[in-house]
Design a protein around this motif. Structure first.
Motif, PDB file in Angstrom:
ATOM      1  N   THR A   4       0.831  -1.206   0.000  1.00  0.00           N
ATOM      2  CA  THR A   4       0.000   0.000   0.000  1.00  0.00           C
ATOM      3  C   THR A   4       0.864   1.254   0.000  1.00  0.00           C
ATOM      4  OG1 THR A   4      -1.714  -1.194   1.204  1.00  0.00           O
ATOM      5  CG2 THR A   4      -1.844   1.208   1.240  1.00  0.00           C
ATOM      6  N   ILE A   5       1.927   1.246   0.784  1.00  0.00           N
ATOM      7  CA  ILE A   5       2.811   2.416   0.850  1.00  0.00           C
ATOM      8  C   ILE A   5       3.513   2.636  -0.486  1.00  0.00           C
ATOM      9  CG2 ILE A   5       4.904   3.344   1.931  1.00  0.00           C
ATOM     10  CD1 ILE A   5       3.899   2.006   4.558  1.00  0.00           C
ATOM     11  N   ILE A   6       3.990   1.562  -1.112  1.00  0.00           N
ATOM     12  CA  ILE A   6       4.650   1.690  -2.415  1.00  0.00           C
ATOM     13  C   ILE A   6       3.658   2.209  -3.453  1.00  0.00           C
ATOM     14  CG2 ILE A   6       5.707   0.415  -4.327  1.00  0.00           C
ATOM     15  CD1 ILE A   6       7.057  -1.343  -2.206  1.00  0.00           C
ATOM     16  N   LEU A   7       2.455   1.644  -3.457  1.00  0.00           N
ATOM     17  CA  LEU A   7       1.441   2.115  -4.406  1.00  0.00           C
ATOM     18  C   LEU A   7       1.071   3.571  -4.144  1.00  0.00           C
ATOM     19  CD1 LEU A   7      -0.864  -1.030  -4.629  1.00  0.00           C
ATOM     20  CD2 LEU A   7       0.738  -0.184  -6.360  1.00  0.00           C
ATOM     21  N   ALA A   8       0.997   3.944  -2.868  1.00  0.00           N
ATOM     22  CA  ALA A   8       0.696   5.342  -2.525  1.00  0.00           C
ATOM     23  C   ALA A   8       1.816   6.263  -3.013  1.00  0.00           C
ATOM     24  CB  ALA A   8       0.490   5.492  -1.024  1.00  0.00           C
ATOM     25  N   CYS A   9       3.063   5.827  -2.854  1.00  0.00           N
ATOM     26  CA  CYS A   9       4.191   6.643  -3.326  1.00  0.00           C
ATOM     27  C   CYS A   9       4.188   6.752  -4.845  1.00  0.00           C
ATOM     28  CB  CYS A   9       5.515   6.062  -2.834  1.00  0.00           C
ATOM     29  SG  CYS A   9       5.792   6.313  -1.075  1.00  0.00           S
ATOM     30  N   GLU A  10       3.870   5.669  -5.534  1.00  0.00           N
ATOM     31  CA  GLU A  10       3.787   5.713  -6.992  1.00  0.00           C
ATOM     32  C   GLU A  10       2.676   6.661  -7.423  1.00  0.00           C
ATOM     33  OE1 GLU A  10       4.561   4.695 -11.049  1.00  0.00           O
ATOM     34  OE2 GLU A  10       5.754   4.585  -9.239  1.00  0.00           O
ATOM     35  N   ALA A  11       1.518   6.543  -6.783  1.00  0.00           N
ATOM     36  CA  ALA A  11       0.408   7.443  -7.094  1.00  0.00           C
ATOM     37  C   ALA A  11       0.792   8.886  -6.787  1.00  0.00           C
ATOM     38  CB  ALA A  11      -0.844   7.044  -6.318  1.00  0.00           C
ATOM     39  N   ALA A  12       1.451   9.096  -5.652  1.00  0.00           N
ATOM     40  CA  ALA A  12       1.865  10.453  -5.269  1.00  0.00           C
ATOM     41  C   ALA A  12       2.838  11.038  -6.295  1.00  0.00           C
ATOM     42  CB  ALA A  12       2.493  10.445  -3.882  1.00  0.00           C
ATOM     43  N   PHE A  13       3.742  10.220  -6.835  1.00  0.00           N
ATOM     44  CA  PHE A  13       4.671  10.690  -7.866  1.00  0.00           C
ATOM     45  C   PHE A  13       3.895  11.224  -9.065  1.00  0.00           C
ATOM     46  CE2 PHE A  13       6.852   9.935 -11.882  1.00  0.00           C
ATOM     47  CZ  PHE A  13       8.033  10.623 -11.700  1.00  0.00           C
TER      48      PHE A  13
END
Length: 178
Positions: A4-13
């Motif tokens: 979830t954190i990795i996906l959130a960071c990708e989305a945030a990018f």
């Protein structure tokens, strides 16, 4: 949780990149755009911090933790060029700039592009190794450290595939045309 954190960071990018470019070309707020785009590296800091905390708290290290290191290496090395590529398209779509040129698929320029891209990948892989090995000696116990150092296997596989489908492929196509 880490997925979830990795996906959130990708989305945030992507959200930060799109917001920055929309501010620049649609709202014409160049200064605000620069501020938003300058915050993109904070996403990487948040990701590494989350992985470090997770490992420190005793989480079993999985491929997801190693993926975070690979993701960080990728965004550090390719993030700026990705945003520049997006910037070119936004300028074309919203500011009347000329259409970005397509990269050649064969010949010396294509080979030069593939070698440049491959070298950038090697730098990204180096950052992934540094992050995973750094975490293995700072916040990990012995078992976690061994798992974090397992990042070498996927990096080697990606490197081989990248080389074969990049520089080696273009070289073969170029030589076949001669």
């Amino acid at each position: 949780m880490m997925v979830t954190i990795i996906l959130a960071c990708e989305a945030a990018f992507w959200i930060a990149a799109a917001t920055g470019l929309l501010l620049r070309y649609v709202a014409r707020w160049r200064q605000a755009s620069t501020v938003v785009l300058a915050m993109v590296p904070l996403i990487d800091v948040a990701l590494v911090t989350a992985v470090a905390i997770d490992v420190y708290n005793g989480a079993a290290v999985t491929g997801v933790h190693r993926l975070a290191g690979i993701y960080l290496g990728w965004t550090v090395v390719f993030g700026k060029s990705t945003i520049a590529w997006l910037d070119g398209w936004f300028a074309y779509k919203f500011a009347g700039a000329p259409r970005p040129e397509k990269k050649p698929k064969e010949g010396p320029e294509a080979m030069q592009n593939e070698i440049k891209s491959f070298v950038k990948w090697l730098m990204a892989a180096g950052i992934a190794i540094a992050v995973c090995f750094g975490l293995s000696v700072t916040v990990a116990d012995a078992t976690q450290a061994t798992e974090l150092r397992g990042v070498l296997q996927p990096l080697l596989l990606i490197t081989i595939v990248w080389f074969l489908t990049g520089p080696a492929w273009v070289k073969g196509k170029t030589e076949a045309k001669k």
